[in-house]
Design a protein around this motif. Structure first.
Motif, short mmCIF file in Angstrom:
data_model
loop_
_atom_site.label_atom_id
_atom_site.label_comp_id
_atom_site.label_asym_id
_atom_site.label_seq_id
_atom_site.Cartn_x
_atom_site.Cartn_y
_atom_site.Cartn_z
N LEU A 46 28.68 64.62 37.17
CA LEU A 46 29.67 65.11 36.22
C LEU A 46 30.19 63.92 35.42
O LEU A 46 30.53 62.89 35.99
CB LEU A 46 30.84 65.77 36.94
CG LEU A 46 30.57 67.08 37.67
CD1 LEU A 46 31.74 67.40 38.60
CD2 LEU A 46 30.35 68.21 36.69
N ILE A 74 33.52 67.76 29.57
CA ILE A 74 32.77 67.53 30.80
C ILE A 74 31.31 67.88 30.57
O ILE A 74 30.99 68.92 29.97
CB ILE A 74 33.31 68.40 31.95
CG1 ILE A 74 34.79 68.06 32.22
CG2 ILE A 74 32.48 68.22 33.22
CD1 ILE A 74 35.52 69.15 32.98
N LEU A 76 27.73 68.41 32.83
CA LEU A 76 27.25 68.63 34.20
C LEU A 76 25.74 68.53 34.21
O LEU A 76 25.05 69.26 33.49
CB LEU A 76 27.70 70.01 34.70
CG LEU A 76 27.41 70.39 36.16
CD1 LEU A 76 28.36 71.51 36.60
CD2 LEU A 76 25.98 70.83 36.41
N ILE A 130 38.10 70.95 37.31
CA ILE A 130 37.29 69.73 37.34
C ILE A 130 38.07 68.58 36.70
O ILE A 130 38.09 67.45 37.20
CB ILE A 130 35.95 69.94 36.61
CG1 ILE A 130 35.10 71.01 37.32
CG2 ILE A 130 35.18 68.62 36.53
CD1 ILE A 130 33.81 71.33 36.61
#
Length: 286
Positions: A46, A74, A76, A130
């Motif tokens: 991440l 973010i 991933l 997150i």
């Protein structure tokens, strides 16, 4: 190829701080205008953008984006996936790496079968949970002093559990006749041959093919007729047989050079696959 840091293709990437906890690690990076390549890895990764906005061009597993990258964005990358990021100006980001073992532990706590779940690459994701964990880990890195590892470990486990619940999807069985491409299979077999005398993991083989472990297993079997561990054992037996016939190495050394834990391990595998013993093979060369 697997590294704990991104690979720099141009520009300057400066690792500021990094720490490893139980099952995961975090690192803060600062970069000038740069191109960064993230090669396949057995870990889930991440990346949280923590600096000023910057225009970026990103490619990951067929996804292509040109975007304004803002604080809190973010990306991933699941195990086995790769990507390239090209930023037009200075950038700062937090990189988190979660091991398969941590995800398996979190899945067990949730009553899930982690081997039946897989993740898809996601770019410019917005997820408050997150982000919250990311900022907390960033603060841990910037604090400098050693803190209670239980706090960071709990953050890592909570993050793994959230990812499984929110983004884990049931593994798709390959369609009839689907298999690894010639290039994928070639990379995997090359890795097996190069490291036959060493410990090999399913995650490492899957990463060589650019796939998640759960997706890789059935495709490898469709390509070779054998499960990955069966193929590796067969190749080790074949190498041991060649060494027994063509060298004067002690049997214990042959076992180690062929990748077996010890001589008895080699003998059991050889008896099962070849119907003979190392001693009988060695007598054939006389």
């Amino acid at each position: 190829m697997d590294t704990h840091e991104p690979v720099i293709r141009s520009g300057a990437l400066v690792p500021e701080r990094a720490r490893r906890w139980s099952g995961f690690e975090a690192g803060l990076f600062a970069a000038a205008a740069h191109a960064v390549e993230a090669p396949p890895s057995p870990d889930l990764r991440l990346s949280l953008h923590v600096g000023p906005p910057v225009r970026a061009h990103c490619r990951a597993e067929g996804i292509v984006q040109s975007r304004l990258q803002s604080q809190g964005d973010i990306d991933l990358l699941p195990a086995g996936a790769s990507g390239v990021w090209e930023d037009e100006g200075p950038a700062r980001f937090l990189l988190l790496r979660l091991t398969p073992a941590l995800l398996a532990t979190a899945a067990e706590g949730l009553g899930l079968a982690s081997g039946r779940l897989e993740f898809a690459p996601r770019l410019q994701l917005r997820d408050p949970r997150i982000e919250h964990v990311g900022w907390a880990l960033k603060a841990e890195l910037e604090a400098g002093a050693e803190s209670d590892p239980l706090y960071a470990d709990s953050l890592g486990l909570a993050l793994a559990a959230h990812l499984l619940r929110r983004y884990g999807a049931p593994t798709r069985e390959p369609a009839l006749g689907q298999a690894l491409s010639r290039r994928q299979l070639g990379r995997v077999l090359e890795l097996i041959e190069a490291r036959l005398d060493q410990r090999l993991t399913l995650a490492e083989l899957a990463a060589a093919a650019g796939l998640s472990p759960s997706h890789f297993k059935p495709l490898f079997k469709a390509s070779t007729g054998l499960a990955p561990h069966q193929y590796v054992i067969r190749r080790r037996v074949e190498r041991a047989r060649a060494l027994l016939l063509d060298s004067r190495l002690p049997m214990a050394q042959v076992a180690l050079d062929a990748g077996f834990a010890h001589q008895s391990h080699m003998a059991r595998a050889m008896r099962r696959l070849l119907g003979t013993t190392p001693g009988a093979l060695r007598r054939e060369r006389r």
